[in-house]
Design a protein around this motif. Structure first.
Motif, short mmCIF file in Angstrom:
data_model
loop_
_atom_site.label_atom_id
_atom_site.label_comp_id
_atom_site.label_asym_id
_atom_site.label_seq_id
_atom_site.Cartn_x
_atom_site.Cartn_y
_atom_site.Cartn_z
N GLN A 182 -6.40 -2.61 3.79
CA GLN A 182 -5.97 -1.30 3.33
C GLN A 182 -5.44 -1.44 1.91
O GLN A 182 -4.31 -1.85 1.69
N ARG A 189 -9.33 -1.95 -8.79
CA ARG A 189 -10.64 -1.94 -8.14
C ARG A 189 -10.57 -2.70 -6.82
O ARG A 189 -9.97 -3.77 -6.75
N VAL A 190 -11.22 -2.15 -5.79
CA VAL A 190 -11.30 -2.78 -4.48
C VAL A 190 -12.77 -2.89 -4.11
O VAL A 190 -13.52 -1.92 -4.21
N ASP A 235 -15.43 -4.40 -1.06
CA ASP A 235 -15.65 -4.96 0.27
C ASP A 235 -16.86 -5.90 0.20
O ASP A 235 -17.99 -5.44 0.05
N ASP A 266 -2.21 0.53 -5.70
CA ASP A 266 -1.42 -0.35 -4.84
C ASP A 266 -1.02 -1.59 -5.65
O ASP A 266 -1.52 -1.81 -6.74
N LEU A 282 -9.97 -7.82 -4.80
CA LEU A 282 -9.06 -6.86 -5.43
C LEU A 282 -8.87 -7.29 -6.88
O LEU A 282 -8.54 -8.45 -7.15
N VAL A 299 -6.07 0.47 -2.21
CA VAL A 299 -6.73 1.42 -3.10
C VAL A 299 -6.14 1.23 -4.50
O VAL A 299 -5.06 0.64 -4.66
N PRO A 300 -6.84 1.72 -5.54
CA PRO A 300 -6.25 1.64 -6.88
C PRO A 300 -4.86 2.27 -6.89
O PRO A 300 -4.62 3.33 -6.29
N TRP A 346 -12.60 -9.68 0.81
CA TRP A 346 -12.29 -8.49 0.04
C TRP A 346 -11.87 -8.93 -1.35
O TRP A 346 -11.10 -9.89 -1.48
N HIS A 362 0.83 -1.20 0.00
CA HIS A 362 0.00 0.00 0.00
C HIS A 362 0.87 1.25 0.00
O HIS A 362 1.76 1.39 0.84
#
Length: 124
Positions: A70, A105-106, A108, A75, A121, A72-73, A119, A18
């Motif tokens: 943790q 893309r993430v 949840d 990472d 990813l 985000v795009p 999750w 991250h």
């Protein structure tokens, strides 16, 4: 959570790298989180466009955990454990070529039956 691993076949280890920012030093910082209950799907995907078929890498990782992940795009996700200090995404994609991807893309998916919480990813 043994039930989650059985439902999602989460038998792989992944490292989510991250990128953060330190305003004091005005530079990027990198942290790594290792997850031992993950699934990894990846390879070439094709889509049709104006010029015909376009081929690109497409990866999906599902991390079986009830805890926040943790990510985000931008990472980087690596199949296995990352060794050493992380200095940037270019370093990771060179060192782990073919075994990593940049997150686009993430999602949840911690809802419904608790044994299926995870999750998702996705990336290239």
């Amino acid at each position: 959570m043994p039930g989650v691993m059985a439902v999602l076949l989460c038998d792989r280890t992944v490292t989510v790298c991250h990128r953060g920012y330190d305003p004091a030093t005005r530079s990027d910082t990198w942290s790594a989180a290792v997850y031992t209950a993950a699934s990894w799907y990846g390879g070439q995907a094709a889509t049709s466009g104006n010029t015909g078929l376009v081929s690109a890498d497409a990866y999906t990782v599902r991390i079986a955990t009830a805890q926040p992940v943790q990510a985000v795009p931008g990472d980087v996700v690596v199949l296995g454990r990352v060794e050493g200090t992380i200095t940037g995404s270019a370093q990771l994609t060179r060192a782990y070529a073919g075994h990593c991807f940049v997150v686009t893309r993430v999602q949840d998916n911690r809802r419904g039956a608790r044994r299926t919480w995870h999750w998702k990813l996705e990336g290239k």
